[in-house]
Design a protein around this motif. Structure first.
Motif, PDB file in Angstrom:
ATOM      1  N   GLY A 172       0.798  -1.210   0.000  1.00  0.00           N
ATOM      2  CA  GLY A 172       0.000   0.000   0.000  1.00  0.00           C
ATOM      3  C   GLY A 172       0.837   1.270   0.000  1.00  0.00           C
ATOM      4  O   GLY A 172       2.028   1.263   0.342  1.00  0.00           O
ATOM      5  N   VAL A 173       0.211   2.368  -0.390  1.00  0.00           N
ATOM      6  CA  VAL A 173       0.847   3.686  -0.358  1.00  0.00           C
ATOM      7  C   VAL A 173       1.478   3.925   1.015  1.00  0.00           C
ATOM      8  O   VAL A 173       0.886   3.584   2.046  1.00  0.00           O
ATOM      9  CB  VAL A 173      -0.198   4.782  -0.653  1.00  0.00           C
ATOM     10  N   VAL A 174       2.665   4.511   1.036  1.00  0.00           N
ATOM     11  CA  VAL A 174       3.377   4.743   2.296  1.00  0.00           C
ATOM     12  C   VAL A 174       2.963   6.109   2.837  1.00  0.00           C
ATOM     13  O   VAL A 174       3.625   7.131   2.606  1.00  0.00           O
ATOM     14  CB  VAL A 174       4.902   4.656   2.084  1.00  0.00           C
ATOM     15  N   PHE A 175       1.878   6.142   3.567  1.00  0.00           N
ATOM     16  CA  PHE A 175       1.287   7.401   3.994  1.00  0.00           C
ATOM     17  C   PHE A 175       2.200   8.239   4.896  1.00  0.00           C
ATOM     18  O   PHE A 175       2.195   9.467   4.782  1.00  0.00           O
ATOM     19  CB  PHE A 175      -0.063   7.148   4.664  1.00  0.00           C
ATOM     20  N   PRO A 176       2.983   7.655   5.823  1.00  0.00           N
ATOM     21  CA  PRO A 176       3.859   8.507   6.636  1.00  0.00           C
ATOM     22  C   PRO A 176       4.804   9.364   5.796  1.00  0.00           C
ATOM     23  O   PRO A 176       5.057  10.531   6.138  1.00  0.00           O
ATOM     24  CB  PRO A 176       4.624   7.495   7.494  1.00  0.00           C
ATOM     25  N   PHE A 227      10.802   3.882  -5.173  1.00  0.00           N
ATOM     26  CA  PHE A 227      10.223   5.010  -4.433  1.00  0.00           C
ATOM     27  C   PHE A 227      11.280   5.744  -3.613  1.00  0.00           C
ATOM     28  O   PHE A 227      11.266   6.972  -3.516  1.00  0.00           O
ATOM     29  CB  PHE A 227       9.104   4.522  -3.513  1.00  0.00           C
ATOM     30  N   GLU A 228      12.191   4.984  -3.002  1.00  0.00           N
ATOM     31  CA  GLU A 228      13.253   5.610  -2.217  1.00  0.00           C
ATOM     32  C   GLU A 228      14.155   6.468  -3.101  1.00  0.00           C
ATOM     33  O   GLU A 228      14.607   7.540  -2.696  1.00  0.00           O
ATOM     34  CB  GLU A 228      14.079   4.538  -1.502  1.00  0.00           C
ATOM     35  N   ALA A 229      14.403   6.001  -4.305  1.00  0.00           N
ATOM     36  CA  ALA A 229      15.254   6.756  -5.227  1.00  0.00           C
ATOM     37  C   ALA A 229      14.548   7.991  -5.769  1.00  0.00           C
ATOM     38  O   ALA A 229      15.201   8.977  -6.128  1.00  0.00           O
ATOM     39  CB  ALA A 229      15.682   5.852  -6.388  1.00  0.00           C
ATOM     40  N   HIS A 237       2.235   8.628  -7.543  1.00  0.00           N
ATOM     41  CA  HIS A 237       1.494   7.354  -7.464  1.00  0.00           C
ATOM     42  C   HIS A 237       0.399   7.439  -6.402  1.00  0.00           C
ATOM     43  O   HIS A 237      -0.746   7.022  -6.648  1.00  0.00           O
ATOM     44  CB  HIS A 237       2.480   6.232  -7.136  1.00  0.00           C
ATOM     45  N   ALA A 238       0.728   7.979  -5.240  1.00  0.00           N
ATOM     46  CA  ALA A 238      -0.247   8.073  -4.142  1.00  0.00           C
ATOM     47  C   ALA A 238      -1.433   8.938  -4.535  1.00  0.00           C
ATOM     48  O   ALA A 238      -2.595   8.592  -4.254  1.00  0.00           O
ATOM     49  CB  ALA A 238       0.433   8.636  -2.902  1.00  0.00           C
ATOM     50  N   ALA A 239      -1.170  10.063  -5.177  1.00  0.00           N
ATOM     51  CA  ALA A 239      -2.256  10.951  -5.574  1.00  0.00           C
ATOM     52  C   ALA A 239      -3.200  10.254  -6.542  1.00  0.00           C
ATOM     53  O   ALA A 239      -4.434  10.365  -6.426  1.00  0.00           O
ATOM     54  CB  ALA A 239      -1.680  12.223  -6.195  1.00  0.00           C
ATOM     55  N   PHE A 268      -5.110  16.260  -0.611  1.00  0.00           N
ATOM     56  CA  PHE A 268      -4.582  16.685  -1.899  1.00  0.00           C
ATOM     57  C   PHE A 268      -3.959  18.072  -1.802  1.00  0.00           C
ATOM     58  O   PHE A 268      -2.979  18.368  -2.506  1.00  0.00           O
ATOM     59  CB  PHE A 268      -5.684  16.641  -2.956  1.00  0.00           C
ATOM     60  N   GLN A 269      -4.496  18.912  -0.956  1.00  0.00           N
ATOM     61  CA  GLN A 269      -3.879  20.217  -0.730  1.00  0.00           C
ATOM     62  C   GLN A 269      -2.473  20.056  -0.154  1.00  0.00           C
ATOM     63  O   GLN A 269      -1.537  20.746  -0.570  1.00  0.00           O
ATOM     64  CB  GLN A 269      -4.750  21.049   0.216  1.00  0.00           C
ATOM     65  N   VAL A 270      -2.316  19.125   0.790  1.00  0.00           N
ATOM     66  CA  VAL A 270      -1.000  18.865   1.390  1.00  0.00           C
ATOM     67  C   VAL A 270      -0.041  18.324   0.332  1.00  0.00           C
ATOM     68  O   VAL A 270       1.116  18.764   0.231  1.00  0.00           O
ATOM     69  CB  VAL A 270      -1.127  17.873   2.568  1.00  0.00           C
TER      70      VAL A 270
END
Length: 309
Positions: A172-176, A227-229, A237-239, A268-270
């Motif tokens: 899943g998306v890495v929200f932190p 993603f780390e790179a 991707h998350a958006a 989305f603003q963030v």
């Protein structure tokens, strides 16, 4: 709902759901009847009906959530209404937010999603065990996708309930990370944990049950390295994932309304301020929609209506 070709223990049934709702894992055994994860609120009645049909008149005794994203606990309230004596246990760290029902702290308001308020009776303590079906399942902390997430592992059968920490083709998306906190390192540590547990079967939060765990770990690690790179790649991707998720709920919506929702939804603003401030919010919103259409995850009808694909 589907049945996996892999041989699961007799006390486990997997109700594989679409991507709007997480999979439901139903246990029936000497420890009673228990459900892990309850799907999204728009599917809540279907979840209740599926569970009730499987139980065939037996009550549901215990409800467990791997984490509190809306697609994993949106059916909690409906299940509690159907079985009033149902005990509910959640990962540690958010108990006070559930008991005070803080929809902002629980991320439902910021992401523009919804979760009907539910009751939590206790927590899942990492390092301890929980009785499910006929077995004792280890509780392990699994931060990364969600800071408070847990995975459940039964060592005798080798079955892992992974939530969104590991899917057959990713995680899943890495929200932190999107919130400006460390997250990629936690994803890597959780993948290492799963490798050490060495499960033979994984029941993921989304998608089919799978048995080629090493392949899934390799895919996840390559995705994580990418993603780390390039953290901007992850943010993009998350958006798109969050917009696609909402489109799964809408199915069809006026394009102007979808663009307005993007501009007005706090998360989305963030994302715009943190990663895409080099363009106007309206332009960025239009680009997100165009990306979904270009990837065939959405379609435009008469240039005025956004459709799910």
């Amino acid at each position: 709902m589907s049945t996996s070709p892999l041989q699961l223990p007799d006390d486990i049934s997997v109700l594989e759901r679409g991507w709007l709702s997480a999979n439901n894992i139903l246990f029936q055994g000497r420890h009673g009847a228990a459900l892990v994860d309850s799907g999204y609120h728009t599917h809540a009645q279907q979840t209740v009906d599926l569970v009730a049909a499987s139980l065939d008149g037996r009550p549901l005794d215990l409800l467990v959530n791997t984490h509190l994203h809306s697609d994993h606990c949106g059916g909690n309230a409906a299940l509690q209404a159907r079985w009033p004596h149902l005990q509910t246990r959640i990962p540690p760290g958010q108990l006070v937010h559930v008991r005070d029902w803080d929809a902002r702290a629980l991320t439902y308001e910021p992401t523009g999603q919804h979760c009907p308020p539910f009751r939590a009776d206790g927590v899942l303590t990492p390092g301890s065990e929980i009785a499910l079906g006929d077995g004792l399942w280890q509780i392990h902390a699994a931060p990364g996708h969600d800071t408070h997430a847990v995975v459940l592992f039964e060592p005798h059968s080798g079955v892992l309930i992974s939530g969104d920490a590991l899917w057959e083709n990713g995680f899943g998306v890495v929200f932190p990370e999107l919130d400006g906190e460390e997250g990629f390192g936690d994803v890597g540590a959780t993948l290492d944990l799963i490798a050490r547990l060495a499960p033979t079967i994984v029941i993921p939060g989304h998608g089919p049950v799978f048995g080629d765990v090493q392949r899934a770990l390799d895919v996840a690690r390559r995705r994580l390295a990418g993603f780390e790179a390039d953290p901007l790649k992850h943010a993009r991707h998350a958006a798109k994932v969050l917009l696609k998720y909402k489109l799964l709920e809408w199915q069809r919506i006026a394009l102007d309304d979808a663009l307005r929702w993007l501009r007005e939804t706090p998360y989305f603003q963030v994302l715009h301020r943190r990663y895409f401030a080099d363009r106007e919010a309206a332009q960025w919103s239009e680009e997100l929609v165009a990306d979904l259409v270009r990837s065939d995850a959405a379609a435009l009808e008469d240039r005025t209506t956004l459709l799910n694909r």
